[in-house]
Design an enzyme around this catalytic site. Structure first.
Site, mmCIF file in Angstrom:
data_model
loop_
_atom_site.group_PDB
_atom_site.id
_atom_site.type_symbol
_atom_site.label_atom_id
_atom_site.label_comp_id
_atom_site.label_asym_id
_atom_site.label_seq_id
_atom_site.Cartn_x
_atom_site.Cartn_y
_atom_site.Cartn_z
ATOM 1 N N GLY A 194 0.789 -1.232 0.000
ATOM 2 C CA GLY A 194 0.000 0.000 0.000
ATOM 3 C C GLY A 194 0.815 1.274 0.000
ATOM 4 N N CYS A 237 6.144 6.737 19.263
ATOM 5 C CA CYS A 237 4.890 7.065 19.932
ATOM 6 C C CYS A 237 3.768 7.023 18.924
ATOM 7 C CB CYS A 237 4.948 8.481 20.490
ATOM 8 S SG CYS A 237 6.304 8.709 21.618
ATOM 9 N N CYS A 279 0.493 -8.175 9.412
ATOM 10 C CA CYS A 279 1.939 -8.346 9.460
ATOM 11 C C CYS A 279 2.432 -8.762 10.828
ATOM 12 C CB CYS A 279 2.648 -7.080 9.007
ATOM 13 S SG CYS A 279 1.844 -5.579 9.549
ATOM 14 N N GLU A 307 3.277 -11.347 6.583
ATOM 15 C CA GLU A 307 4.717 -11.248 6.780
ATOM 16 C C GLU A 307 5.286 -12.658 6.925
ATOM 17 O OE1 GLU A 307 5.983 -8.555 9.942
ATOM 18 O OE2 GLU A 307 7.423 -10.072 10.572
ATOM 19 N N HIS A 347 11.644 -4.035 6.907
ATOM 20 C CA HIS A 347 12.230 -3.343 8.056
ATOM 21 C C HIS A 347 13.713 -3.102 7.864
ATOM 22 C CE1 HIS A 347 8.628 -5.416 9.609
ATOM 23 N NE2 HIS A 347 8.429 -4.243 10.149
HETATM 24 N N1 GLN Z 1 -1.446 -0.351 3.781
HETATM 25 C C1 GLN Z 1 -0.581 -0.071 4.897
HETATM 26 C C2 GLN Z 1 0.794 0.339 4.386
HETATM 27 O O1 GLN Z 1 1.226 -0.146 3.429
HETATM 28 C C3 GLN Z 1 -0.451 -1.266 5.800
HETATM 29 C C4 GLN Z 1 0.311 -0.935 7.045
HETATM 30 C C5 GLN Z 1 0.424 -2.059 8.056
HETATM 31 O O2 GLN Z 1 0.348 -3.203 7.748
HETATM 32 N N2 GLN Z 1 0.663 -1.743 9.295
HETATM 33 O O3 GLN Z 1 1.468 1.140 4.981
HETATM 34 ZN ZN ZN Z 2 1.916 -4.642 7.484
#
Ligand code: GLN
Ligand code: ZN
Length: 759
Positions: A437, A521, A648, A670, A699
């Site tokens: 996304g 935060c 995820c 994930e 990450h």
């Molecule tokens: N659609 C969101 C992005 O791509 C999904 C974020 C997530 O999984 N926390 O940032």
């Molecule tokens: Zn995600």
């Protein structure tokens, strides 16, 4: 006399001062002494804000995480960190954050400790590590320094530590040896610590044992007995604190422990208080957490007093009162929310206000309600305003909610039929490629959003800039050769806050920061009333993105369960009801997207798992209404519209049935870090729909190679049929840079092409 105390306080600062100090320190732009100076300032301010309490927490302040502080205090630092040398603070941050060394573009193993969620909160702690050879020693300087600091300021400090059993319970045994073998050696360290604290002239120590609200096996229950029998001759008084839930099967155990006080969450365990009073021996203090430390609503003080007065009459000086848990989980001070609707502000209490509420309750108990007449009247007014406000109650929405039938949650046909129909519309190749996304958020685009919010740029200029960003993003994806595109989410600061901003029934704070982990935060939006989507939210951007390309662009929404779990939500109706209300608002957006020609719609639910209740016995109920809400949000569409969802995390085993129940056509998850192992569970479960197992870890800044991703997909193909596999990264790309994203996605698309040629 009734004694007041506080279990812990937010430490990040009103303007996230600690965050900025930490990040500057990590970059080498701030000295250690300047960082420590900031720590002193924050503690001083926190203590003065809690000044109305008879006992004020000390040692709850942390530079990163209080569980990590505990590991340091107990000398439980993994060998790989000790080997690196450096000061205590160096080791502390190394264990917190690790360092990912890069070699030939391949990321080497990070040495950071694992991070996981603190009970059912959004706070993450660094998991203590154990092996059968673990040893412990007391390293009390940090705690003693803070106690000294408090003493100098004339604070009646109550040190806060995590109890030995909960500390073990929170940890992970790396060699699968039994964690409880360490109890005795840990207890010696606690004994030594208590002696030191007593020497400092302290009277009480707060020993957090929230593991007591979880389902414990008999071994763990016995561990409690052993631990507190060992510590029973402690020279200072021990207050065992439990929170977040009821004690249930551990109630008599908790009462039996030979300590001087027990704190319970009087909101979650209200029904247990009578039995606690009966079970607790006469010389023990009972501390009741009467003000909710997990939400941001004002307490109904008169109602609480009705309930509390007879208890006080019985217990007298044996009664203490406090917030239910540490106030770490709420923002600092409502007084600074000058931009929020003033009516809503009168309903809210952040940490500072919650402390005031405890003080008012104590005054009323001690001196009678008359002594705090004005405060109680104010509180009544606020309660009344919230109950009767037009802002809370929306008749049309109520009516609509009453009209929901099970049909709303059902697709017209089964997955197999849908998949066939979708093929005829979408014409996707095998191993379709997509992303989750978001695309990189440059500081420039963040600036644009901020300036627009402040009114420094007009709507037209803002729209133009976002459109430009969307166009760039579409062009990039087309030239990379991705099959299903996204608009990139440049207009979103945060996936929950963004929708909160656009839905009626939500209020946004300016400074309502809550620590998630370390310097990170979040600012959860506040859901105060019936939620209504007054106008389409994402439609315009989606339509624009789709107009630029012949390939399908996925509509991108946040799901109802994630909205619920990452917001502060109303407490005047069950969470299930609020979730359904959110689902209906999202459903409208889904249907509008479909009508506007969007053929694929993704509804993210990364927080589904997080909402699981602490007690496993309540999981089914939660999962059933949560899954239902997702289905209501998603399933108003035709068979040809493809619904995606994304999650995820890497633990699905125990909730696969629920995930299958969501019936999304495609789920992206994930998996790269677990080397696709996760998929075996899906296979065993015979998960019926399509899956996009993440092929690279977003990450890490490392650029994954084509071969590496082909290998991972080949592993995936061992477990799942190829016509149900998608190729995508693990999660959204917003924290990455374009320089990393372009080559990574290029390799990913090439990997998919290579796979197609092979089969
Ligand atoms: N659609 C969101 C992005 O791509 C999904 C974020 C997530 O999984 N926390 O940032
Ligand atoms: Zn995600």
């Amino acid at each position: 006399m009734v004694t007041t105390h506080s279990l812990g306080f937010p430490r990040i600062g009103l303007k996230r001062e600690l965050k900025f100090a930490l990040e500057a320190y990590w970059k080498g732009q701030l000295s250690q002494s300047a960082l420590e100076e900031m720590g002193i300032l924050l503690r001083q301010s926190n203590w003065s804000l809690q000044n109305g309490m008879a006992y004020i927490p000390c040692g709850d302040f942390s530079y990163y995480d209080h569980v990590l502080d505990m590991s340091l205090l107990l000398g439980n630092i993994p060998q790989r960190i000790v080997q690196k040398g450096g000061s205590d603070l160096d080791k502390y941050f190394l264990l917190a954050r690790g360092k990912t060394a890069e070699k030939n573009g391949q990321t080497q193993e990070s040495i950071a400790g694992e991070m996981t969620k603190w009970f059912d909160t959004n706070y993450h702690y660094i998991v203590p590590e154990f092996t059968k050879d673990s040893s412990f020693h007391l390293n009390p300087s940090r705690l003693l320094d803070q106690i000294e600091e408090a003493k100098v300021r004339g604070i009646s400090a109550k040190p806060v530590i995590i109890g030995p059993v909960t500390y073990l319970w929170l940890g992970k045994s790396w060699d699968h040896s039994d964690k409880l073998i360490h109890l005795e050696s840990l207890l010696k360290v606690y004994e030594e610590l208590f002696a030191l604290l007593a020497e400092k002239g302290l009277e009480w120590v707060q020993v957090d044992e929230p593991a007591l609200v979880t389902q414990l096996s008999s071994e763990w229950q016995e561990a409690y007995e052993r631990a507190y029998q060992f510590l029973q001759n402690s020279p200072l008084k021990i207050m065992i604190t439990t929170y977040f839930g009821a004690l249930r099967d551990n109630l008599t155990l908790a009462c039996r422990l030979p300590v001087q006080g027990l704190h319970v969450d009087a909101l979650n365990a209200r029904h247990e208080i009578d039995s606690l009073i009966q079970n607790l021996s006469e010389e023990k203090v009972l501390s009741l957490g009467v003000v909710n430390g997990r939400n941001i609503w004002k307490d109904n003080l008169t109602e609480t007093l009705e309930w509390l007065e007879p208890i006080y009459a019985k217990l007298q000086k044996r009664l203490w009162i406090a917030p239910s848990c540490s106030l770490l989980h709420v923002p600092l001070d409502i007084a600074f929310e000058t931009a929020m609707d003033p009516e809503i502000v009168t309903w809210l209490a952040f940490a500072v206000q919650k402390i005031e509420e405890v003080a008012i309750l104590a005054q009323a108990l001690k001196k009678g309600r008359k002594a705090v007449y004005a405060q109680l009247e104010d509180n009544k007014k606020a309660m009344n305003s919230r109950k009767t406000s037009q802002r809370v109650y929306n008749a049309a929405i109520r009516e609509e909610m009453a009209s929901v039938t099970p049909e709303w949650g059902k697709r017209l046909s089964h997955y197999k039929q849908r998949a066939a129909l979708q093929n005829t519309v979408l014409h996707l190749p095998l191993f379709p490629t997509t992303t989750i996304g978001s695309f990189p958020q440059t500081s420039e685009i963040r600036q644009v959003r901020m300036r627009y919010r402040k009114g420094e740029i007009q709507k037209e200029a803002y729209d133009r800039r976002i459109r430009q960003e969307i166009a760039t993003c579409i062009t990039q994806q087309e030239s990379l050769g991705l099959d299903v595109l996204v608009h990139g989410e440049a207009e979103r600061n945060d996936m929950v806050e963004y929708f909160g901003e656009h839905l009626q029934g939500y209020a946004l704070s300016r400074n309502g920061w809550v620590q998630s982990y370390g310097s990170r935060c979040v600012k959860p939006p506040i859901l105060y009333g019936d939620v209504e989507r007054l106008a389409p939210i994402t439609l315009e951007w989606a339509i624009y993105a789709q107009s630029l390309t012949d390939r399908p662009v996925k509509g991108m929404l946040t799901g109802p369960v994630t909205m619920l779990n990452w917001s502060f939500v109303r407490d005047d109706q069950p969470r299930s009801q609020t979730c359904l209300n959110l689902a209906m608002a999202i459903r409208k957006e889904v249907c509008d997207l479909e009508t506007s020609g969007i053929t694929i719609i993704q509804i993210d639910e990364p927080a589904l798992r997080e909402g699981l209740p602490l007690h496993q016995s309540e999981w089914d109920t939660y999962l059933s209404w949560a899954v239902n809400a997702f289905r209501i949000a998603a399933n108003g569409v035709k068979d040809t519209t493809q619904i995606h969802t994304h999650m995820c995390y890497s633990e699905f085993n125990d909730i696969l049935e629920a995930i299958a129940g969501m019936d999304a056509d495609v789920i992206t998850i994930e998996t790269s870090r677990s080397n696709m192992e996760l998929l075996r569970a899906f296979e065993r479960f015979k998960y019926p729909n399509a899956i996009g197992p993440g092929v690279y870890d977003i990450h890490s800044p490392a650029i994954p190679s084509q071969a590496q991703m082909v290998r991972l997909m080949e592993k995936a193909m061992e477990t799942l049929p190829i016509d149900r596999l998608w190729v995508n990264p693990d999660c959204g790309l917003k924290t990455r840079r374009w320089e990393e994203v372009i080559p990574s996605l290029h390799h990913m698309v090439q990997a998919a092409i290579q796979l197609r040629e092979k089969v």
